[in-house]
Design a protein around this motif. Sequence first.
Motif, PDB file in Angstrom:
ATOM      1  N   TRP A 126     -86.701 -22.509 -37.507  1.00 39.08           N
ATOM      2  CA  TRP A 126     -86.104 -21.619 -38.509  1.00 39.08           C
ATOM      3  C   TRP A 126     -85.904 -20.233 -37.918  1.00 39.08           C
ATOM      4  O   TRP A 126     -86.841 -19.498 -37.679  1.00 39.08           O
ATOM      5  CB  TRP A 126     -86.982 -21.549 -39.762  1.00 39.08           C
ATOM      6  CG  TRP A 126     -86.927 -22.804 -40.560  1.00 39.08           C
ATOM      7  CD1 TRP A 126     -87.881 -23.768 -40.645  1.00 39.08           C
ATOM      8  CD2 TRP A 126     -85.834 -23.245 -41.380  1.00 39.08           C
ATOM      9  NE1 TRP A 126     -87.468 -24.783 -41.471  1.00 39.08           N
ATOM     10  CE2 TRP A 126     -86.214 -24.494 -41.939  1.00 39.08           C
ATOM     11  CE3 TRP A 126     -84.579 -22.719 -41.701  1.00 39.08           C
ATOM     12  CZ2 TRP A 126     -85.382 -25.215 -42.792  1.00 39.08           C
ATOM     13  CZ3 TRP A 126     -83.745 -23.438 -42.551  1.00 39.08           C
ATOM     14  CH2 TRP A 126     -84.154 -24.668 -43.090  1.00 39.08           C
ATOM     15  N   GLN A 164     -85.272 -22.985 -46.147  1.00 39.87           N
ATOM     16  CA  GLN A 164     -84.799 -24.122 -46.934  1.00 39.87           C
ATOM     17  C   GLN A 164     -84.090 -23.632 -48.189  1.00 39.87           C
ATOM     18  O   GLN A 164     -84.604 -22.783 -48.926  1.00 39.87           O
ATOM     19  CB  GLN A 164     -85.981 -25.019 -47.319  1.00 39.87           C
ATOM     20  CG  GLN A 164     -85.596 -26.369 -47.871  1.00 39.87           C
ATOM     21  CD  GLN A 164     -85.190 -27.342 -46.777  1.00 39.87           C
ATOM     22  OE1 GLN A 164     -85.503 -27.140 -45.624  1.00 39.87           O
ATOM     23  NE2 GLN A 164     -84.505 -28.411 -47.167  1.00 39.87           N
ATOM     24  N   ASP A 186     -80.291 -27.494 -44.203  1.00 41.40           N
ATOM     25  CA  ASP A 186     -81.474 -28.063 -44.835  1.00 41.40           C
ATOM     26  C   ASP A 186     -81.814 -29.463 -44.334  1.00 41.40           C
ATOM     27  O   ASP A 186     -82.958 -29.906 -44.468  1.00 41.40           O
ATOM     28  CB  ASP A 186     -81.285 -28.127 -46.356  1.00 41.40           C
ATOM     29  CG  ASP A 186     -81.268 -26.743 -46.998  1.00 41.40           C
ATOM     30  OD1 ASP A 186     -81.518 -25.753 -46.285  1.00 41.40           O
ATOM     31  OD2 ASP A 186     -80.985 -26.659 -48.202  1.00 41.40           O
TER      32      ASP A 186
END
Length: 217
Positions: A18, A24, A200
């Motif tokens: 990330w 998310q 995602d």
Amino acid sequence: MNQEPSDTVDRLRNHWWWRPGWRQGRHFHACHLTFDNQPDLHNLIERYQNALRPFTGLDLIPRRWLHLTTQGIGYTDEITDSEIDDIATAIRVRLNQLPTPVVSFRRPVVRQEAIYLPAEPPEPLAAVRTQIRAAIAEALGAERLPEQREQRAGFRPHVSLAYSNCDQPAEPISHALSLVPANPVTVTITHASLLVLHRDQQMYEWTGEEQIGIGQP
């Protein structure tokens, strides 16, 4: 200049960490090039992806999500709809004044987090990116123009075939690609796309797309 698969890194790492700002469920505005009507390029990519299918550490990019990363704009919770409308208008005016880019793809390279096809020559696509950046700065103000570091580092236009999802050696992947016979594919790029995308599901997928023509109709 054609780059052979041997001109690569020694190892790949997981692409799906990330990055700052991503999480998310968070979506992102970008202006990239998409390839929904390029059968010759699709066939070339499919040939290489077939050679990559035995490697479980790679996530192959489905045809519908193929893109040439060009310019990020910002997260959807930080930019208003009216600002996006202003950006689209400014991009449309500027890209209409450019020649329609024609580039070629042939051999993929293996990089730290992905396998991709370089676009040659890069200059026509660099010109597109320059005008997109100018349009964003015009609409939002230069202080909100993202990716200043990437601009200084130089733009290397490419279409990714697969992302790495783990740490793994590059040599077996490079060897498999080197066995695929391939001739260059020439592509005329008629539009850029304003996208709303997310990551995602370990893939860049978009939930919105507005195509903007490049060059005179």
